[in-house]
Design a protein around this motif. Structure first.
Motif, short mmCIF file in Angstrom:
data_model
loop_
_atom_site.label_atom_id
_atom_site.label_comp_id
_atom_site.label_asym_id
_atom_site.label_seq_id
_atom_site.Cartn_x
_atom_site.Cartn_y
_atom_site.Cartn_z
N ILE A 115 -4.75 17.89 58.11
CA ILE A 115 -4.18 16.55 57.96
C ILE A 115 -4.84 15.92 56.73
O ILE A 115 -6.06 15.76 56.68
N PRO A 121 -13.21 10.28 57.40
CA PRO A 121 -13.96 9.50 58.39
C PRO A 121 -14.88 10.36 59.24
O PRO A 121 -15.94 9.89 59.67
N ILE A 122 -14.51 11.61 59.48
CA ILE A 122 -15.38 12.51 60.25
C ILE A 122 -16.69 12.73 59.49
O ILE A 122 -17.77 12.69 60.07
N ALA A 152 -6.65 6.83 56.23
CA ALA A 152 -7.91 7.32 56.79
C ALA A 152 -8.98 7.44 55.71
O ALA A 152 -10.15 7.11 55.93
N GLU A 155 -10.06 3.92 54.69
CA GLU A 155 -10.90 3.34 55.75
C GLU A 155 -12.29 3.98 55.73
O GLU A 155 -13.30 3.31 55.95
N ALA A 156 -12.32 5.28 55.47
CA ALA A 156 -13.61 5.97 55.40
C ALA A 156 -14.45 5.45 54.25
O ALA A 156 -15.67 5.27 54.38
N LEU A 159 -15.90 2.15 55.40
CA LEU A 159 -16.96 2.32 56.40
C LEU A 159 -18.25 2.82 55.74
O LEU A 159 -19.34 2.34 56.05
N GLU B 60 -9.30 1.19 62.97
CA GLU B 60 -9.35 2.13 64.11
C GLU B 60 -9.36 3.59 63.66
O GLU B 60 -10.10 4.41 64.23
N ALA B 61 -8.53 3.93 62.67
CA ALA B 61 -8.51 5.33 62.22
C ALA B 61 -9.88 5.70 61.67
O ALA B 61 -10.39 6.80 61.90
N GLY B 62 -10.48 4.76 60.96
CA GLY B 62 -11.79 5.01 60.36
C GLY B 62 -12.88 5.18 61.39
O GLY B 62 -13.61 6.18 61.39
N GLY B 65 -12.43 8.13 63.76
CA GLY B 65 -12.77 9.33 63.00
C GLY B 65 -14.27 9.49 62.84
O GLY B 65 -14.82 10.58 63.01
N VAL B 89 -2.86 3.41 65.90
CA VAL B 89 -3.44 3.33 64.55
C VAL B 89 -4.44 4.47 64.34
O VAL B 89 -4.59 4.98 63.24
N ASP B 92 -4.04 9.94 64.76
CA ASP B 92 -4.36 11.24 64.17
C ASP B 92 -5.74 11.70 64.62
O ASP B 92 -5.94 12.85 64.99
N GLN B 93 -6.69 10.76 64.58
CA GLN B 93 -8.06 11.15 64.94
C GLN B 93 -8.17 11.51 66.41
O GLN B 93 -8.99 12.35 66.79
N ASN B 96 -4.91 14.78 66.79
CA ASN B 96 -5.04 15.97 65.94
C ASN B 96 -6.48 16.42 65.74
O ASN B 96 -6.73 17.58 65.45
N GLN B 97 -7.40 15.47 65.82
CA GLN B 97 -8.80 15.83 65.55
C GLN B 97 -9.57 16.02 66.86
O GLN B 97 -9.86 17.14 67.24
#
Lengths: 319, 324
Positions: A115, A121-122, A152, A155-156, A159, B60-62, B65, B89, B92-93, B96-97
C-alpha cells in the motif's frame, strides 16, 4: 570519507547482487514460476545500497513493494527472498506473502508494503519505540515519489515532527508515480520542499551516486541518533525497468531511458572504483564471479524448495 | 460487591494493566489532559506521564499506523479512536496492516495492538458519529473483536485484550459509560470467545451484544409476563465467536432471535443465522429472526433515530413472532 576499500567493494557487490537477483526474478516471472506482480528495483540499486549502508544492523526499516534491494542490503537472506517469490515453504514468509511483504524483525525489517505510503507511519511508530526505550536506534522509511501525495505519508511526516522521532523519510524519486509522471501530479518543483512545510529538514541527493547517497543518509542518521529528529531525503533516481513486469512504458521515451542507462551505477561504479579508488580490475571481476555463483545457488535453492503445507494454511492468522 | 460505572471499569483495566506491564502505552486524541471525551483515560497522564499516555494530532491513519510500528517493536499500544466512525480514516492501517502483518510475514512478527473505540446511536449524533461497525471488523481475518455490555465485562475483556498478542478491536458503547454494575476489586479477566448467559430460559434463544443486551433483557422480562421464557445470550466477542453456547441453548429452545444495533444487512445476525442453519438446522422449529438497525444512515432527529434503531419493543415483537 569514512568509506574504506572493503566498504566500497561490499557496496558494489550488494548492488550487483540486487541487480542480478531482480533479473533472475524477472526471468522466473516470464517463465511462470513467479505469480502476481513483480516490481523490480533495477536501476535503483545505488539508491538502495547507499542509504541502507548508512544504517546499523539494529536500525529499523520499512520499504515498499519495490523493496527487494533494501531488504537484501539490510541483510535478508536472498535465498529466502527468492524462495518467497516462488511461493515456497523456505521463503521468508513461508510462501504466505510473496514479493511485496518481505518482513524480518531480526534484521530490523518491519515490512515491505503493497500500500503506497503505508510504511511511513509504521516507521514513525518504530522510531518512537526506540526513542521511548532510550536507545539510539533510528528508523528509516523508503517510499517512492508517488507516496508523496498519500495522506498516510503526510500524517507520518507531521507525527515525526511533532514527536521529534528519530526517523529518516527516504523518498526515491524515480520520476514516475507508477505509470504517470510525478511532475504532473504535484504543484511544487521538488518533493523535498513538502517536508519543510512540516518543519523537517530536507535534502536532495543524486540517487545514482552511491557514495553521495551514503554520505547524506549518514548525516541524517547521525542527527536522528543524537536526538535531532527526522530528516527528509529526496534521491533523484530512475528505474531502468518498467513499473512491473509487463509494463509497456508508453509514458516515457526510449531516449530518456538511455540517458539514465548511460549512468547506470552497475556499470559506472566499478569504473569509478578503478579510476578514483585504484581498485584492481581483477578484484571487481572476482566479485562478479562470486555474485554469479551466488545467484545460481539462490535460484537452485528456490526452485528445489518444497511447497508450503496446505494443512498449515491457517497458521499465523493469529499469534 | 462494589458497583462502579462502565467508564470506571475501563479506566481500572487500563490503569492496572499499565502498572503491571510497562510496555503498555496509550495513544489518542485528547486522552491526556482532557482524559478522553468520555473520561475513560482521566488521571492516567498524571500517573504515567507523556511517554505512556501520548496525545496525538487528529490524524487517525498516522497514529494507528504508528501504533502498528510500536506493536511490531515490542510495545503494547492501545490506540483510541474517539468515535468508531473515525476507523474508516485509519482503515488501511487496521485492515491492510495490523490485521495481516503476522500472516504476510509467515509468523515473523506479531502486532499486539488494542484499538479502543466506542460506537452506537441513541444520542442524536447523526450518521457520522453513531454507526455500529462490529461486522466490518469481524469480516476481516486477523482481528479479534470484543464488545462489552456491562462494567464487569468491560474490565475483564479489556484486560484480556491488553494481554493478547494480536490486534484487538475493543468496541464500547457511548450510552453505557455511565451504567453501573458489580466489579470485583481483585484482578480477573474475561476470556474471549465465551458468551455469557445473562438470563436462562426454555422457550426462545435471544442472542445479543453490546448495549442491545440491555434491551434484550428488558424484552425478556416483558415476554416472561406473557409466559414466554427467553434465554438471553451476550456474545461478548464476535471474533472468536462462541457458536457452541448458542447451539447448546437452541437444543433446549429450538427458536432463535438475534438482536443488534448494527445494520441488518450482513450484520452479525446474518452470520449467526447462517452458522446455525449449517450446524444446528435440525434443532430449529421456526425461522431465525433478526432485530437490527434499519439499512439507512443513522438519522439525527429523535423521532427518526428512535425508529431507525432497535429497542426493547422491537425485540419483544420478534420474540412473540418466533413462538407464534
Amino acid at each position: 570519507m569514512s568509506l574504506k576499500k572493503q566498504d566500497l567493494l561490499r557496496m558494489y557487490k550488494t548492488m550487483l547482487l540486487i541487480r542480478r537477483f531482480e533479473e533472475q526474478a524477472v526471468q522466473f516471472s516470464l517463465q511462470g514460476e513467479l505469480r502476481g506482480s513483480l516490481h523490480p528495483c533495477i536501476g535503483q540499486e545505488a539508491t538502495n545500497v547507499g542509504a541502507v549502508f548508512a544504517l546499523r544492523p539494529d536500525d529499523l526499516m520499512t520499504c515498499t513493494y519495490r523493496g527487494h534491494g533494501h531488504c537484501i542490503a539490510k541483510g535478508l537472506d536472498p535465498r529466502e527472498g527468492m524462495a518467497e517469490l516462488l511461493g515456497r515453504e523456505t521463503g521468508c514468509s513461508k510462501g504466505k506473502g510473496g514479493s511485496m511483504h518481505w518482513t524480518d524483525p531480526a534484521i530490523g525489517l518491519l515490512g515491505e508494503n503493497a500500500i503506497v505510503g503505508a510504511g511511513a507511519p509504521i516507521a514513525v511508530g518504530a522510531a518512537l519505540s526506540a526513542k521511548l526505550d532510550g536507545s539510539d536506534r533510528v528508523a528509516i522509511t523508503f517510499f517512492g515519489d508517488g507516496a508523496i501525495n498519500q495522506g498516510a505519508l503526510l500524517e507520518a511526516l507531521n507525527l515525526a515532527a511533532a514527536w521529534q522521532a528519530p526517523v529518516i523519510f527516504f523518498c526515491e524519486n524515480n520520476l514516475y508515480s507508477e505509470m504517470t509522471p510525478i511532475a504532473n501530479m504535484i504543484g511544487t518543483e521538488t518533493l523535498a520542499e513538502r517536508a519543510e512545510g512540516f518543519g523537517i529538514p530536507a535534502m536532495i541527493v543524486d540517487g545514482y551516486d552511491v557514495i553521495e547517497v551514503y554520505e547524506k543518509t549518514s548525516e541524517a542518521v547521525a542527527r536522528a541518533r543524537a536526538g535531532g529528529g527526522p530528516t527528509f531525503i529526496e534521491a533523484k533516481t530512475y528505474r531502468l525497468f518498467g513499473h512491473m513486469v509487463g509494463d509497456n512504458e508508453p509514458y516515457r521515451t526510449r531516449e530518456e531511458v538511455e540517458e539514465w542507462r548511460a549512468r547506470d551505477p552497475i556499470k559506472t561504479f566499478p569504473e569509478r572504483l578503478q579510476k578514483e579508488f585504484k581498485i584492481a580490475k581483477k578484484e571487481i571481476e572476482a566479485i562478479r564471479e562470486e555474485v554469479e555463483a551466488e545467484i545460481a545457488e539462490i535460484a537452485r535453492f528456490a526452485l528445489e524448495s518444497p511447497w508450503p503445507k496446505v494443512e498449515e494454511i491457517e497458521t499465523f492468522v493469529f499469534a | 460487591m462494589r458497583e462502579i460505572t462502565y467508564a470506571q471499569a475501563l479506566r481500572e483495566a487500563l490503569d492496572e494493566e499499565m502498572e503491571r506491564d510497562p510496555n503498555i502505552l496509550l495513544l489518542g486524541e485528547d486522552i491526556g489532559v482532557y482524559g478522553g471525551v468520555f473520561k475513560v483515560t482521566e488521571g492516567l497522564l498524571e500517573k504515567y506521564g507523556p511517554d505512556r499516555v501520548i496525545e496525538t494530532p487528529i490524524s487517525e491513519a498516522g497514529f494507528v499506523g504508528a501504533a502498528v510500528g510500536l506493536a511490531m517493536t515490542g510495545k503494547r499500544p492501545m490506540a483510541e479512536l474517539m468515535f468508531m466512525d473515525f476507523a474508516w480514516v485509519a482503515s488501511d492501517q487496521i485492515f491492510n496492516q495490523a490485521a495481516k502483518m503476522r500472516y504476510m510475514s509467515g509468523g515473523r512478527v506479531k502486532v499486539p495492538l488494542v484499538i479502543r473505540t466506542q460506537q452506537g446511536g441513541g444520542r442524536g449524533n447523526a450518521a457520522q458519529h453513531s454507526q455500529s461497525l462490529e461486522a466490518v471488523f469481524t469480516h476481516i481475518p486477523g482481528l479479534k473483536v470484543a464488545l462489552p455490555s456491562n462494567p464487569y465485562d468491560a474490565k475483564g475483556l479489556l484486560k484480556t485484550a491488553l494481554r493478547d498478542d494480536n490486534p484487538v478491536v475493543f468496541i464500547e458503547h457511548k450510552l453505557l459509560y455511565n451504567t453501573k454494575g458489580p466489579v470485583p476489586v481483585e484482578d480477573y479477566t474475561v476470556p474471549f470467545g465465551q458468551a455469557a448467559i445473562k438470563r436462562p430460559g426454555d422457550d426462545v434463544t435471544l442472542v445479543s451484544l453490546s448495549r442491545t443486551v440491555l434491551h434484550a433483557l428488558e424484552a425478556a422480562e416483558a415476554a416472561a409476563e406473557e409466559g414466554i421464557d427467553v434465554e438471553v445470550i451476550d456474545l461478548r466477542t464476535t471474533v472468536p465467536l462462541d457458536l457452541d453456547t448458542i447451539v447448546q441453548s437452541l437444543k433446549k429452545t429450538n427458536r432463535l432471535v438475534v438482536a443488534h444495533e448494527a445494520h441488518r444487512r450482513l450484520g452479525i445476525g446474518a452470520e449467526i443465522a447462517a452458522l446455525v442453519q449449517e450446524h444446528a438446522f435440525d434443532y430449529l422449529d421456526a425461522p431465525i429472526l433478526r432485530v437490527a438497525a434499519m439499512d439507512i444512515p443513522i438519522p439525527y432527529s429523535r423521532v427518526l433515530e428512535d425508529v431507525a434503531l432497535p429497542g426493547p419493543q422491537d425485540i419483544l415483537d420478534a420474540v412473540r413472532r418466533v413462538v407464534a
